[in-house]
Design an enzyme around this catalytic site. Structure first.
Site, PDB file in Angstrom:
ATOM      1  N   LYS A   7       0.828  -1.225   0.000  1.00  0.00           N
ATOM      2  CA  LYS A   7       0.000   0.000   0.000  1.00  0.00           C
ATOM      3  C   LYS A   7       0.851   1.260   0.000  1.00  0.00           C
ATOM      4  O   LYS A   7       0.639   2.172  -0.795  1.00  0.00           O
ATOM      5  CB  LYS A   7      -0.809   0.046   1.296  1.00  0.00           C
ATOM      6  CG  LYS A   7      -2.253  -0.152   1.179  1.00  0.00           C
ATOM      7  CD  LYS A   7      -2.923  -0.060   2.554  1.00  0.00           C
ATOM      8  CE  LYS A   7      -2.136  -0.697   3.650  1.00  0.00           C
ATOM      9  NZ  LYS A   7      -2.034  -0.110   4.919  1.00  0.00           N
TER      10      LYS A   7
ATOM     11  N   ARG B 116      -9.765   2.690   8.788  1.00  0.00           N
ATOM     12  CA  ARG B 116      -9.287   1.330   8.987  1.00  0.00           C
ATOM     13  C   ARG B 116     -10.368   0.441   9.591  1.00  0.00           C
ATOM     14  O   ARG B 116     -10.164  -0.749   9.765  1.00  0.00           O
ATOM     15  CB  ARG B 116      -8.108   1.409   9.941  1.00  0.00           C
ATOM     16  CG  ARG B 116      -6.991   0.443   9.666  1.00  0.00           C
ATOM     17  CD  ARG B 116      -5.785   0.952  10.423  1.00  0.00           C
ATOM     18  NE  ARG B 116      -4.670   0.092  10.412  1.00  0.00           N
ATOM     19  CZ  ARG B 116      -3.456   0.467   9.971  1.00  0.00           C
ATOM     20  NH1 ARG B 116      -3.273   1.644   9.437  1.00  0.00           N
ATOM     21  NH2 ARG B 116      -2.466  -0.350  10.057  1.00  0.00           N
TER      22      ARG B 116
ATOM     23  N   ARG C 119      11.085  -1.371  12.435  1.00  0.00           N
ATOM     24  CA  ARG C 119       9.895  -0.912  13.159  1.00  0.00           C
ATOM     25  C   ARG C 119       9.557  -1.896  14.268  1.00  0.00           C
ATOM     26  O   ARG C 119       9.522  -3.108  14.042  1.00  0.00           O
ATOM     27  CB  ARG C 119       8.706  -0.830  12.188  1.00  0.00           C
ATOM     28  CG  ARG C 119       8.569   0.523  11.540  1.00  0.00           C
ATOM     29  CD  ARG C 119       7.520   0.524  10.469  1.00  0.00           C
ATOM     30  NE  ARG C 119       6.190   0.129  10.947  1.00  0.00           N
ATOM     31  CZ  ARG C 119       5.091   0.266  10.220  1.00  0.00           C
ATOM     32  NH1 ARG C 119       5.151   0.797   9.011  1.00  0.00           N
ATOM     33  NH2 ARG C 119       3.927  -0.112  10.681  1.00  0.00           N
TER      34      ARG C 119
ATOM     35  N   ARG D 174      -1.475  -7.743  13.703  1.00  0.00           N
ATOM     36  CA  ARG D 174      -1.898  -6.710  12.751  1.00  0.00           C
ATOM     37  C   ARG D 174      -2.668  -7.328  11.572  1.00  0.00           C
ATOM     38  O   ARG D 174      -3.637  -6.745  11.085  1.00  0.00           O
ATOM     39  CB  ARG D 174      -0.684  -5.903  12.265  1.00  0.00           C
ATOM     40  CG  ARG D 174      -0.130  -4.990  13.367  1.00  0.00           C
ATOM     41  CD  ARG D 174       1.273  -4.530  13.077  1.00  0.00           C
ATOM     42  NE  ARG D 174       1.363  -3.710  11.897  1.00  0.00           N
ATOM     43  CZ  ARG D 174       2.469  -3.583  11.154  1.00  0.00           C
ATOM     44  NH1 ARG D 174       3.560  -4.240  11.479  1.00  0.00           N
ATOM     45  NH2 ARG D 174       2.475  -2.805  10.106  1.00  0.00           N
TER      46      ARG D 174
HETATM   47  P1  AMP Z   1       0.728   1.602   9.431  1.00  0.00           P
HETATM   48  O1  AMP Z   1       2.048   2.265   9.170  1.00  0.00           O
HETATM   49  O2  AMP Z   1      -0.372   2.063   8.528  1.00  0.00           O
HETATM   50  O3  AMP Z   1       0.827   0.088   9.502  1.00  0.00           O
HETATM   51  O4  AMP Z   1       0.263   2.085  10.901  1.00  0.00           O
HETATM   52  C1  AMP Z   1       1.058   1.807  12.026  1.00  0.00           C
HETATM   53  C2  AMP Z   1       0.220   1.824  13.278  1.00  0.00           C
HETATM   54  O5  AMP Z   1      -0.414   3.119  13.442  1.00  0.00           O
HETATM   55  C3  AMP Z   1      -0.925   0.830  13.329  1.00  0.00           C
HETATM   56  O6  AMP Z   1      -0.522  -0.459  13.709  1.00  0.00           O
HETATM   57  C4  AMP Z   1      -1.824   1.497  14.382  1.00  0.00           C
HETATM   58  O7  AMP Z   1      -1.303   1.314  15.676  1.00  0.00           O
HETATM   59  C5  AMP Z   1      -1.715   2.959  14.041  1.00  0.00           C
HETATM   60  N1  AMP Z   1      -2.737   3.386  13.059  1.00  0.00           N
HETATM   61  C6  AMP Z   1      -2.520   3.754  11.761  1.00  0.00           C
HETATM   62  N2  AMP Z   1      -3.683   4.061  11.158  1.00  0.00           N
HETATM   63  C7  AMP Z   1      -4.660   3.895  12.076  1.00  0.00           C
HETATM   64  C8  AMP Z   1      -6.098   4.040  12.064  1.00  0.00           C
HETATM   65  N3  AMP Z   1      -6.758   4.428  10.967  1.00  0.00           N
HETATM   66  N4  AMP Z   1      -6.780   3.763  13.192  1.00  0.00           N
HETATM   67  C9  AMP Z   1      -6.147   3.383  14.306  1.00  0.00           C
HETATM   68  N5  AMP Z   1      -4.814   3.205  14.396  1.00  0.00           N
HETATM   69  C10 AMP Z   1      -4.058   3.459  13.298  1.00  0.00           C
END
Ligand code: AMP
Length: 219
Positions: A13, A88, A161, A172
């Site tokens: 993505k 999400r 990360r 996740r």
């Molecule tokens: P990502 O880089 O998109 O995988 O986001 C990393 C982390 O940020 C996720 O595992 C969540 O803890 C938090 N996060 C990102 N987007 C959201 C969202 N829309 N709602 C809630 N938590 C989010």
């Protein structure tokens, strides 16, 4: 044009969103990156957000809705935006829809990247990034040309990360199936949903997305 990309962690993505940003000039809004920069700035919610992210948990809906609802109204989104990581959950999507409606903005396309859990695990466990410029690498799938040196900026410091550890990745992925995948029927009922095969190469997936945008009519 306003786009939303949906897909499990590791589906590509973020990579596709960056390609779209460069190609069409739409503003990329990656919630993960926005949240990580809030942590870096030491915002008042920073500690709580950091704890949740590092545990692979989601940030509470009301918090993320407020952050993103404000962000899309910024003038840099006037030409269009690409959402990566928000909404999400269906709850977030419903709240977001009413925010969009009151701002007179709408989503034009939702693209879902489909990919097997097994392949996602392989891709994520082993990824790391340059601590200086953020360039993304993978131990076996995309190592730097010269071991230990960033291809882009020559940096020698790399970061993994905290939420890319296998156990947390499994949480996740599970979260994605339970909470995020229901967005597909939600947006299908609004006739916005398109799907691509995320197991293909980066170029192939970019082409699948480009074809969809051409069909929908880019604006
Ligand atoms: P990502 O880089 O998109 O995988 O986001 C990393 C982390 O940020 C996720 O595992 C969540 O803890 C938090 N996060 C990102 N987007 C959201 C969202 N829309 N709602 C809630 N938590 C989010």
């Amino acid at each position: 044009m306003n786009l939303l990309l949906i897909g499990p962690p590791g589906s590509g993505k973020g990579t596709q969103a960056e390609i779209l940003e460069k190609k069409f000039g739409f503003k990329l809004l990656s919630t993960g990156a926005i949240l990580r920069s809030l942590i870096a700035e030491g915002n008042k919610d920073a500690l709580e957000v950091k704890r949740l992210i590092e545990g692979g948990k989601l940030i509470p809906d009301e918090k993320i809705i407020k952050i993103m609802g404000t962000r899309i109204l910024h003038p840099d989104c006037l030409k269009g935006f690409i959402l990566d990581g928000f909404p999400r959950t269906v709850g977030q999507a419903i709240a977001f829809d009413s925010m969009l409606a009151s701002a007179g903005v709408h989503l034009d396309v939702v693209i879902k990247i489909n990919i097997d859990d097994k392949l996602v695990l392989e891709r994520i466990v082993g990824r790391f990034s340059c601590s200086t410029c953020g360039a993304l690498y993978h131990k076996t799938l995309k190592p730097p040309k010269q071991s230990g040196v960033c291809d882009i900026c020559g940096g020698k410091d790399f970061t993994i990360r905290a939420d890319d550890e296998e156990k947390k990745v499994r949480v996740r992925i599970e979260d994605y199936h339970r909470k995020t995948e229901p967005l597909a029927p939600y947006y299908k009922s609004k006739r916005l949903l398109h799907e691509v095969n995320g197991a293909k190469s980066i170029e192939d997936v970019a082409k699948q997305i480009g074809d969809i945008l051409d069909k929908v009519g880019r604006k």
